[in-house]
Design a protein around this motif. Structure first.
Motif, PDB file in Angstrom:
ATOM      1  N   LYS A  80      42.965  37.121  29.479  1.00 46.81           N
ATOM      2  CA  LYS A  80      43.797  37.283  30.663  1.00 46.81           C
ATOM      3  C   LYS A  80      42.889  37.464  31.862  1.00 46.81           C
ATOM      4  O   LYS A  80      42.027  38.335  31.872  1.00 46.81           O
ATOM      5  CB  LYS A  80      44.700  38.514  30.498  1.00 46.81           C
ATOM      6  N   HIS A  81      43.081  36.629  32.902  1.00 47.98           N
ATOM      7  CA  HIS A  81      42.248  36.723  34.098  1.00 47.98           C
ATOM      8  C   HIS A  81      42.939  37.628  35.109  1.00 47.98           C
ATOM      9  O   HIS A  81      43.940  37.262  35.717  1.00 47.98           O
ATOM     10  CB  HIS A  81      42.029  35.340  34.706  1.00 47.98           C
ATOM     11  N   LEU A  82      42.401  38.838  35.279  1.00 50.82           N
ATOM     12  CA  LEU A  82      42.917  39.794  36.247  1.00 50.82           C
ATOM     13  C   LEU A  82      41.794  40.122  37.221  1.00 50.82           C
ATOM     14  O   LEU A  82      40.815  40.791  36.864  1.00 50.82           O
ATOM     15  CB  LEU A  82      43.406  41.066  35.549  1.00 50.82           C
ATOM     16  N   GLU A  83      41.918  39.646  38.447  1.00 54.04           N
ATOM     17  CA  GLU A  83      40.868  39.844  39.447  1.00 54.04           C
ATOM     18  C   GLU A  83      40.815  41.298  39.920  1.00 54.04           C
ATOM     19  O   GLU A  83      41.833  41.981  39.985  1.00 54.04           O
ATOM     20  CB  GLU A  83      41.114  38.927  40.654  1.00 54.04           C
ATOM     21  N   ASN A  84      39.609  41.728  40.289  1.00 57.36           N
ATOM     22  CA  ASN A  84      39.389  43.055  40.883  1.00 57.36           C
ATOM     23  C   ASN A  84      40.041  44.166  40.064  1.00 57.36           C
ATOM     24  O   ASN A  84      40.684  45.070  40.596  1.00 57.36           O
ATOM     25  CB  ASN A  84      39.914  43.079  42.321  1.00 57.36           C
ATOM     26  N   THR A  85      39.868  44.083  38.771  1.00 53.34           N
ATOM     27  CA  THR A  85      40.352  45.122  37.857  1.00 53.34           C
ATOM     28  C   THR A  85      39.211  45.515  36.923  1.00 53.34           C
ATOM     29  O   THR A  85      39.317  45.380  35.702  1.00 53.34           O
ATOM     30  CB  THR A  85      41.557  44.623  37.034  1.00 53.34           C
ATOM     31  N   PHE A  86      38.119  45.978  37.506  1.00 54.35           N
ATOM     32  CA  PHE A  86      36.942  46.307  36.695  1.00 54.35           C
ATOM     33  C   PHE A  86      37.253  47.537  35.848  1.00 54.35           C
ATOM     34  O   PHE A  86      37.626  48.591  36.368  1.00 54.35           O
ATOM     35  CB  PHE A  86      35.732  46.559  37.590  1.00 54.35           C
ATOM     36  N   PRO A  87      37.114  47.429  34.514  1.00 56.53           N
ATOM     37  CA  PRO A  87      37.492  48.551  33.641  1.00 56.53           C
ATOM     38  C   PRO A  87      36.452  49.676  33.661  1.00 56.53           C
ATOM     39  O   PRO A  87      35.254  49.435  33.569  1.00 56.53           O
ATOM     40  CB  PRO A  87      37.559  47.894  32.259  1.00 56.53           C
ATOM     41  N   ILE A  88      36.939  50.900  33.769  1.00 56.12           N
ATOM     42  CA  ILE A  88      36.073  52.074  33.770  1.00 56.12           C
ATOM     43  C   ILE A  88      36.240  52.888  32.483  1.00 56.12           C
ATOM     44  O   ILE A  88      35.277  53.360  31.908  1.00 56.12           O
ATOM     45  CB  ILE A  88      36.372  52.964  35.001  1.00 56.12           C
ATOM     46  N   GLU A  89      37.476  53.031  32.049  1.00 52.57           N
ATOM     47  CA  GLU A  89      37.758  53.683  30.764  1.00 52.57           C
ATOM     48  C   GLU A  89      38.802  52.859  30.019  1.00 52.57           C
ATOM     49  O   GLU A  89      39.821  52.475  30.595  1.00 52.57           O
ATOM     50  CB  GLU A  89      38.255  55.119  30.956  1.00 52.57           C
ATOM     51  N   VAL A  90      38.549  52.608  28.736  1.00 51.47           N
ATOM     52  CA  VAL A  90      39.414  51.732  27.940  1.00 51.47           C
ATOM     53  C   VAL A  90      39.701  52.400  26.598  1.00 51.47           C
ATOM     54  O   VAL A  90      38.817  52.983  25.970  1.00 51.47           O
ATOM     55  CB  VAL A  90      38.733  50.366  27.676  1.00 51.47           C
ATOM     56  N   LYS A  91      40.958  52.289  26.176  1.00 55.43           N
ATOM     57  CA  LYS A  91      41.340  52.694  24.818  1.00 55.43           C
ATOM     58  C   LYS A  91      42.095  51.531  24.197  1.00 55.43           C
ATOM     59  O   LYS A  91      43.042  51.001  24.778  1.00 55.43           O
ATOM     60  CB  LYS A  91      42.228  53.939  24.858  1.00 55.43           C
TER      61      LYS A  91
END
Length: 229
Positions: free
Chosen positions: A197-208
């Motif tokens: 999925k291409h989501l611009e300007n959504t840099f992940p910082i914390e992921v679960k």
């Protein structure tokens, strides 16, 4: 006087060009497994049946079925060590590699900021040996943004996104991604996650990340440091 002003402008342009070409960023993430004792016990009870459902005891799947059962996946979950994910962004190219106990694991992954083609390189970055299109539409994704659910992480303003990757065939249900992202870093979600999925300007910082029917066993990815280079 005009010559002096022109010289200053040219000098400033030169500095700006150097700044742009050297505008690289370097991020380090920690990838871990989180397992509750209740769900680990539940997984132990379902261990063989889950393998049977994914790899039925037919002729073509019998070998994989026996191999997975012999591995004792519960012990693997319990002893999984943390992994570092290193991400460098420079000139629209995003390079990734992994380390465990200060040693590099495998080679490099390279992806362009606006593209979904994942390039696999060896440890020298010289030999390209495979490509994979993340956006090949294999899975359908539902995206839920909660702009009111915000946190400051590493000084960055982050908001919450939930992604649901639909899986109608497996027995573990849909894959759930619960993510705090920032738009202060102008990079897409697939900079860090291999996600279709291409989501611009959504840099992940914390992921679960977890499976809908196995929510007590989750993979977490958290930013631990970042810097300009």
């Amino acid at each position: 006087m005009k010559k002096v002003i022109l010289s200053i402008i040219l000098l400033l342009n030169g500095y700006l060009l150097i700044a742009q070409t050297n505008n690289s960023r370097y991020f380090v993430f920690k990838k871990s497994m989180e397992i509750s004792q209740k769900d680990l016990s539940n997984f132990k009870q379902k261990h063989d049946s889950l393998i049977d459902s994914e790899y039925p005891l037919e002729e073509k799947d019998s070998l994989m079925n026996k191999k997975l059962k012999s591995l004792n996946l519960t012990k693997i979950f319990e002893k999984t060590n943390d992994i570092e994910i290193h991400v460098e962004y420079k000139n629209d190219s995003i390079w990734r590699f992994r380390k465990q106990k200060d040693e590099m694991i495998g080679g490099y992954f390279m992806i362009l900021k606006e593209k979904g083609i994942l390039h696999y390189y060896d440890k020298t970055k010289q030999h390209l040996y495979n490509k994979y299109n993340l956006f090949n539409k294999k899975y359908e994704y539902e995206v839920i943004r909660d702009l009111k659910n915000r946190r400051r992480i590493h000084g960055l303003d982050c908001f919450f996104i939930k992604l649901i990757r639909k899986d109608t065939e497996g027995n573990l249900g849909n894959t759930i991604y619960e993510i705090y992202v920032t738009n202060e870093i102008k990079l897409p979600l697939h900079s860090v996650l291999n996600i279709g999925k291409h989501l611009e300007n959504t840099f992940p910082i914390e992921v679960k990340i977890f499976e809908n029917n196995l929510s007590g066993i989750a993979e977490t990815i958290k930013l631990i440091s970042y810097q300009h280079r």
